[in-house]
Design a protein around this motif. Structure first.
Motif, PDB file in Angstrom:
ATOM      1  N   VAL A  44       0.862  -1.183   0.000  1.00 33.03           N
ATOM      2  CA  VAL A  44       0.000   0.000   0.000  1.00 33.03           C
ATOM      3  C   VAL A  44       0.897   1.231   0.000  1.00 33.03           C
ATOM      4  N   VAL A  45       0.690   2.109  -0.982  1.00 34.57           N
ATOM      5  CA  VAL A  45       1.561   3.257  -1.196  1.00 34.57           C
ATOM      6  C   VAL A  45       0.738   4.540  -1.149  1.00 34.57           C
ATOM      7  N   ASN A  46       1.234   5.541  -0.430  1.00 32.35           N
ATOM      8  CA  ASN A  46       0.581   6.854  -0.386  1.00 32.35           C
ATOM      9  C   ASN A  46       1.191   7.775  -1.431  1.00 32.35           C
ATOM     10  N   VAL A  47       0.350   8.553  -2.103  1.00 41.16           N
ATOM     11  CA  VAL A  47       0.848   9.591  -3.009  1.00 41.16           C
ATOM     12  C   VAL A  47       0.327  10.940  -2.518  1.00 41.16           C
ATOM     13  N   ARG A  48       1.249  11.803  -2.086  1.00 44.20           N
ATOM     14  CA  ARG A  48       0.895  13.140  -1.621  1.00 44.20           C
ATOM     15  C   ARG A  48       0.851  14.073  -2.831  1.00 44.20           C
ATOM     16  N   ILE A  49      -0.333  14.515  -3.150  1.00 40.64           N
ATOM     17  CA  ILE A  49      -0.572  15.250  -4.385  1.00 40.64           C
ATOM     18  C   ILE A  49      -0.525  16.751  -4.128  1.00 40.64           C
ATOM     19  N   GLY A  50       0.162  17.489  -5.000  1.00 44.04           N
ATOM     20  CA  GLY A  50       0.280  18.932  -4.875  1.00 44.04           C
ATOM     21  C   GLY A  50      -0.995  19.656  -5.265  1.00 44.04           C
ATOM     22  N   ALA A  51      -0.900  20.960  -5.497  1.00 49.24           N
ATOM     23  CA  ALA A  51      -2.053  21.765  -5.919  1.00 49.24           C
ATOM     24  C   ALA A  51      -2.256  21.533  -7.415  1.00 49.24           C
ATOM     25  N   ILE A  52      -3.345  20.889  -7.774  1.00 51.99           N
ATOM     26  CA  ILE A  52      -3.552  20.417  -9.138  1.00 51.99           C
ATOM     27  C   ILE A  52      -4.505  21.344  -9.897  1.00 51.99           C
ATOM     28  N   TRP A  53      -4.184  21.586 -11.158  1.00 53.57           N
ATOM     29  CA  TRP A  53      -5.032  22.433 -12.005  1.00 53.57           C
ATOM     30  C   TRP A  53      -4.954  21.944 -13.446  1.00 53.57           C
ATOM     31  N   GLY A  54      -5.970  22.323 -14.228  1.00 52.45           N
ATOM     32  CA  GLY A  54      -5.975  21.945 -15.633  1.00 52.45           C
ATOM     33  C   GLY A  54      -7.332  21.423 -16.070  1.00 52.45           C
ATOM     34  N   PRO A  55      -7.392  20.778 -17.250  1.00 52.51           N
ATOM     35  CA  PRO A  55      -8.647  20.290 -17.821  1.00 52.51           C
ATOM     36  C   PRO A  55      -9.451  19.423 -16.858  1.00 52.51           C
ATOM     37  N   LEU A  56     -10.730  19.714 -16.757  1.00 52.18           N
ATOM     38  CA  LEU A  56     -11.726  19.044 -15.918  1.00 52.18           C
ATOM     39  C   LEU A  56     -11.705  19.517 -14.470  1.00 52.18           C
ATOM     40  N   GLY A  57     -10.838  20.479 -14.146  1.00 53.44           N
ATOM     41  CA  GLY A  57     -10.765  20.990 -12.787  1.00 53.44           C
ATOM     42  C   GLY A  57     -11.859  21.998 -12.493  1.00 53.44           C
ATOM     43  N   ARG A  58     -11.921  22.433 -11.249  1.00 56.05           N
ATOM     44  CA  ARG A  58     -12.925  23.407 -10.843  1.00 56.05           C
ATOM     45  C   ARG A  58     -12.645  24.770 -11.457  1.00 56.05           C
ATOM     46  N   VAL A  59     -13.714  25.510 -11.700  1.00 53.16           N
ATOM     47  CA  VAL A  59     -13.579  26.864 -12.236  1.00 53.16           C
ATOM     48  C   VAL A  59     -13.004  27.798 -11.178  1.00 53.16           C
ATOM     49  N   ARG A  60     -13.304  27.530  -9.926  1.00 54.87           N
ATOM     50  CA  ARG A  60     -12.820  28.360  -8.824  1.00 54.87           C
ATOM     51  C   ARG A  60     -12.266  27.451  -7.736  1.00 54.87           C
ATOM     52  N   SER A  61     -11.098  27.803  -7.233  1.00 54.88           N
ATOM     53  CA  SER A  61     -10.475  27.040  -6.164  1.00 54.88           C
ATOM     54  C   SER A  61     -10.334  27.917  -4.935  1.00 54.88           C
ATOM     55  N   GLY A  62     -10.479  27.316  -3.765  1.00 55.31           N
ATOM     56  CA  GLY A  62     -10.269  28.050  -2.538  1.00 55.31           C
ATOM     57  C   GLY A  62      -8.813  28.098  -2.121  1.00 55.31           C
ATOM     58  N   PHE A  63      -7.935  27.447  -2.903  1.00 56.21           N
ATOM     59  CA  PHE A  63      -6.528  27.341  -2.540  1.00 56.21           C
ATOM     60  C   PHE A  63      -5.611  28.249  -3.359  1.00 56.21           C
ATOM     61  N   PHE A  64      -5.976  28.518  -4.598  1.00 53.89           N
ATOM     62  CA  PHE A  64      -5.153  29.381  -5.445  1.00 53.89           C
ATOM     63  C   PHE A  64      -6.015  29.958  -6.570  1.00 53.89           C
ATOM     64  N   ALA A  65      -5.484  31.030  -7.215  1.00 56.49           N
ATOM     65  CA  ALA A  65      -6.283  31.790  -8.179  1.00 56.49           C
ATOM     66  C   ALA A  65      -6.181  31.264  -9.601  1.00 56.49           C
TER      67      ALA A  65
END
Length: 312
Positions: free
Chosen positions: A165-186
């Protein structure tokens, strides 16, 4: 065949896309999201299969195993953060993890990759964001609390069951299919405003010019997760999946303006907090993963995607 829970979601779709490109067949689960993204429809019914799954329903997991011969699992699904009931989070997410491990044992899968987040780190600290950094035992929000819990329980129980079992710590993700507005970055708001010729919503969320974090383009994120899942040998239980560099809102704005000079992207000056990049040497050494999208290429790709008529 690899099961991707949450496989029709933002990160899941791009992970499945990469797995299919690598020749893997995938079962993608749907719960609330019933729409198959266009980037997956070509392989639908040949390499890509879609099945319903509530991760808290153990019988539903059993039905998946009866229908498909699953050899690996990428676990990206989680209980909705919009639910205000803390017991619902406890019930949904921990039952989901338990059901995942029960299924993995029953199916004798070789590897389970579980999504975690950059949010488990103390982002206010000056220490490097390395996987061997000690984590605080408290949590500031429900996502951080659940991810830290899963990071401990997953590899521990998996080890007792003989499952990697492996954990993947994912950064701040953006791009196609993402949210139009994020509470984490502009970033999403900046790209959408430029693509549609509108002014930037004021004030933008998390929107000061010098605010930055490890921003990883989603196509690279999907490749990183797929690289961990399909690697021949792994030497660790936890991997950062990110760009390996600090990107600020201002960096994104400037890249957009190089392509759309007349865009109206007025960001407040200054900084509200000090961001840091994730160290990605582990995933590079063990899988050969290298991010392919620098800021300019990522901005150009996302603008092209939105201008092609995709809503997000």
């Amino acid at each position: 065949m690899i099961l991707v829970t949450g496989g029709l979601g933002f990160i899941g779709s791009h992970t499945a896309r990469t797995l299919a490109d690598l020749g893997e067949s995938c079962v993608l689960t749907q719960h609330r999201n019933a729409t198959v993204p266009d980037l997956l429809t070509k392989e639908l019914g040949s390499q890509i299969f879609v099945e319903p799954l509530d991760i808290a329903d153990r019988a539903a997991w059993s039905r998946l195993g009866e229908k498909h011969s699953i050899t690996g699992i990428v676990h990206l699904a989680a209980h909705s953060i919009l639910d205000p009931d803390p017991l619902a989070h406890l019930d949904g997410n921990l039952r989901g993890l338990s059901n995942l491990l029960h299924a993995a044992a029953a199916w004798k899968v070789s590897r389970v990759t579980v999504a975690s987040t950059i949010g488990v780190y103390d982002l206010a600290s000056s220490r490097p964001l390395r996987e061997d950094e000690p984590l605080a035992m408290d949590a500031g929000n429900v996502i951080e609390a659940y991810k830290k819990t899963a990071e401990i329980l997953g590899p521990f129980v998996g080890g007792q069951l003989g499952i990697e079992v492996v954990n993947v710590r994912i950064g701040a993700i953006w791009g196609p299919l993402g949210r139009v507005r994020s509470g984490f970055f502009a970033v999403p708001q900046l790209i959408h405003a430029a693509a549609h010729g509108t002014a930037l919503e004021s004030p933008p969320s998390a929107g000061k010019t010098e605010d930055g974090i490890d921003m990883c383009y989603v196509r690279d994120c999907g490749r990183g997760i797929a690289a961990v899942q399909t690697a021949t040998t792994l030497h660790h239980h936890t991997y950062n999946v990110g760009s390996g560099r600090l990107t600020t809102n201002g960096d994104i704005r400037d890249a957009v303006l190089r392509l759309v000079p007349d865009a109206t992207l007025d960001l407040p000056a200054g900084r509200t907090w000090n961001g840091r990049a994730m160290n990605i040497s582990r995933i590079q050494e063990d899988t050969g993963f290298q991010p392919e999208y620098d800021t300019d290429r990522a901005v150009a790709d996302y603008l092209s995607w939105l201008r092609a008529g995709n809503p997000r």
